[in-house]
Write a protein that holds these residues in place. Structure first.
Motif, PDB file in Angstrom:
ATOM      1  N   LEU A 108       0.871  -1.146  -0.142  1.00 55.63           N
ATOM      2  CA  LEU A 108      -0.085  -0.045  -0.052  1.00 55.63           C
ATOM      3  C   LEU A 108       0.872   1.228   0.065  1.00 55.63           C
ATOM      4  O   LEU A 108       0.366   2.412  -0.213  1.00 55.63           O
ATOM      5  CB  LEU A 108      -0.881   0.002   1.243  1.00 55.63           C
ATOM      6  N   ALA A 109       2.029   1.074   0.350  1.00 58.14           N
ATOM      7  CA  ALA A 109       2.778   2.483   0.642  1.00 58.14           C
ATOM      8  C   ALA A 109       3.126   2.982  -0.871  1.00 58.14           C
ATOM      9  O   ALA A 109       3.389   2.354  -1.797  1.00 58.14           O
ATOM     10  CB  ALA A 109       4.114   1.916   1.318  1.00 58.14           C
ATOM     11  N   LEU A 110       3.602   4.084  -0.896  1.00 56.62           N
ATOM     12  CA  LEU A 110       4.015   5.024  -2.036  1.00 56.62           C
ATOM     13  C   LEU A 110       5.570   4.572  -2.413  1.00 56.62           C
ATOM     14  O   LEU A 110       6.391   5.359  -2.066  1.00 56.62           O
ATOM     15  CB  LEU A 110       3.814   6.479  -1.876  1.00 56.62           C
ATOM     16  N   GLN A 111       5.834   3.489  -3.043  1.00 53.33           N
ATOM     17  CA  GLN A 111       7.030   3.296  -3.184  1.00 53.33           C
ATOM     18  C   GLN A 111       7.315   3.180  -4.870  1.00 53.33           C
ATOM     19  O   GLN A 111       6.036   2.800  -5.627  1.00 53.33           O
ATOM     20  CB  GLN A 111       7.315   1.550  -2.804  1.00 53.33           C
ATOM     21  N   VAL A 124       5.272   2.531  -8.310  1.00 52.81           N
ATOM     22  CA  VAL A 124       4.653   3.364  -9.020  1.00 52.81           C
ATOM     23  C   VAL A 124       5.409   3.315 -10.420  1.00 52.81           C
ATOM     24  O   VAL A 124       4.589   3.676 -11.790  1.00 52.81           O
ATOM     25  CB  VAL A 124       4.427   4.717  -8.587  1.00 52.81           C
ATOM     26  N   ALA A 125       6.429   3.378 -10.557  1.00 50.00           N
ATOM     27  CA  ALA A 125       7.474   3.504 -11.644  1.00 50.00           C
ATOM     28  C   ALA A 125       6.872   2.306 -12.927  1.00 50.00           C
ATOM     29  O   ALA A 125       7.390   2.444 -14.018  1.00 50.00           O
ATOM     30  CB  ALA A 125       8.985   3.554 -11.553  1.00 50.00           C
ATOM     31  N   ALA A 126       6.315   1.261 -12.353  1.00 48.85           N
ATOM     32  CA  ALA A 126       5.996   0.047 -13.104  1.00 48.85           C
ATOM     33  C   ALA A 126       4.848   0.173 -14.044  1.00 48.85           C
ATOM     34  O   ALA A 126       4.752  -0.319 -14.960  1.00 48.85           O
ATOM     35  CB  ALA A 126       5.769  -1.098 -12.520  1.00 48.85           C
ATOM     36  N   GLY A 127       3.998   1.533 -13.598  1.00 46.25           N
ATOM     37  CA  GLY A 127       3.024   1.840 -14.668  1.00 46.25           C
ATOM     38  C   GLY A 127       1.682   1.921 -14.126  1.00 46.25           C
ATOM     39  O   GLY A 127       1.586   1.876 -12.729  1.00 46.25           O
TER      40      GLY A 127
END
Length: 295
Positions: A108-111, A124-127
């Motif tokens: 759930l974290a913004l990672q 997030v960078a994964a799409g």
């Protein structure tokens, strides 16, 4: 005089009485004072003068304008309902991630990780499939102190804004502020990011409170002192994500201006476009940074 007395008098006079417009088989001498249609005792509704039919009563209710808050929201009995709900959700997620399902914290974290910090894109960078983290991270906290500080701030700032904006606009303000805080964090350090907490959204409430004080001509001194204190803490404690605080604050001010300065004649449109615009800006930032990291 009883409602059925005119019917008996008419019958004795030999003149047939009209039937109720809803129950034609029932003769009646009573008519609706608004539309003139005959109504039987079962259908008549007492009015200040005479009786009305059910349809006219309903039409009258539709003509009555619903009460609104100062900035166009619908008031509710509990003016802090959305604030309490948000606090409850934060507490629930904390219990789940801290004691019941600790493995959910990483989910759930913004990672976000990307080369060269990591061998492949992650989070997030994964799409777009991972962009949900921008929302879920707003309800995850790194400890009891972190949670308590944010929830106390939410309780101090939330109810006042919720009462003047209405719960729908208040939630819109809260969510887009938190999303913009996460988006700025991602933009600044998208290749190596690990952030949690409701601080971005709460800084948005702080910014919107400043706008509210400006509109209502409330002295800004105490609020500015609180803002300065929070800014000092933000840049003094290494573990605090200053990017989320700054993004949330800017989004809160912009959204607050759109919600509170919207002209009354086009208030709903301007307010909706403001919230949608801040949301679109956050999504655009995330999309551009994701494209850069994967380019």
């Amino acid at each position: 005089m009883l409602p059925d007395e005119p019917a008996r008098a008419g019958a004795e006079g030999g003149r047939p009485l009209p039937g109720c417009y809803r129950h034609p088989e029932r003769e009646t001498g009573i008519s609706c004072v608004r539309c003139g249609r005959p109504i039987c005792p079962e259908c008549m509704v007492s009015a200040s003068v005479g009786f009305q039919c059910p349809e006219c009563v309903q039409d009258g209710h539709r003509d009555v304008r619903r009460a609104r808050t100062r900035f166009g929201g619908l008031p509710v009995a509990d003016g802090a309902l959305a604030t309490k709900t948000l606090i409850g959700l934060n507490l629930l997620v904390f219990v789940l991630t801290e004691y019941v399902r600790p493995e959910w914290w990483d989910t759930l974290a913004l990672q976000s990780l990307a080369p060269p910090s990591w061998y492949t894109t992650y989070g997030v960078a994964a799409g777009p499939d991972e962009w949900y983290r921008l929302v879920t991270a707003m309800f995850v906290h790194s400890g009891v102190v972190h949670l308590v500080m944010n929830m106390v701030s939410l309780w101090v700032l939330g109810p006042q804004l919720e009462r003047v904006l209405g719960w729908v606009r208040f939630l819109g303000l809260y969510l887009v502020s938190g999303l913009m805080g996460g988006a700025l964090s991602y933009l600044v350090s998208g290749g190596h990011l690990n952030s949690v907490g409701a601080s971005g959204a709460i800084f948005g409430l702080l910014g919107a409170t400043g706008v509210l004080f400006r509109v209502t001509r409330t002295p800004l001194g105490p609020l500015l002192a609180l803002l300065v204190f929070n800014v000092v803490i933000t840049f003094s404690v290494k573990a605090i994500d200053w990017r989320a605080h700054l993004g949330g604050l800017v989004a809160g001010v912009v959204t607050g201006v759109g919600l509170m300065y919207a002209p009354q004649s086009r208030r709903g449109l301007v307010q909706g476009l403001t919230v949608a615009g801040v949301l679109a800006a956050a999504v655009l930032i995330v999309a551009l940074e994701t494209a850069r990291l994967n380019g």
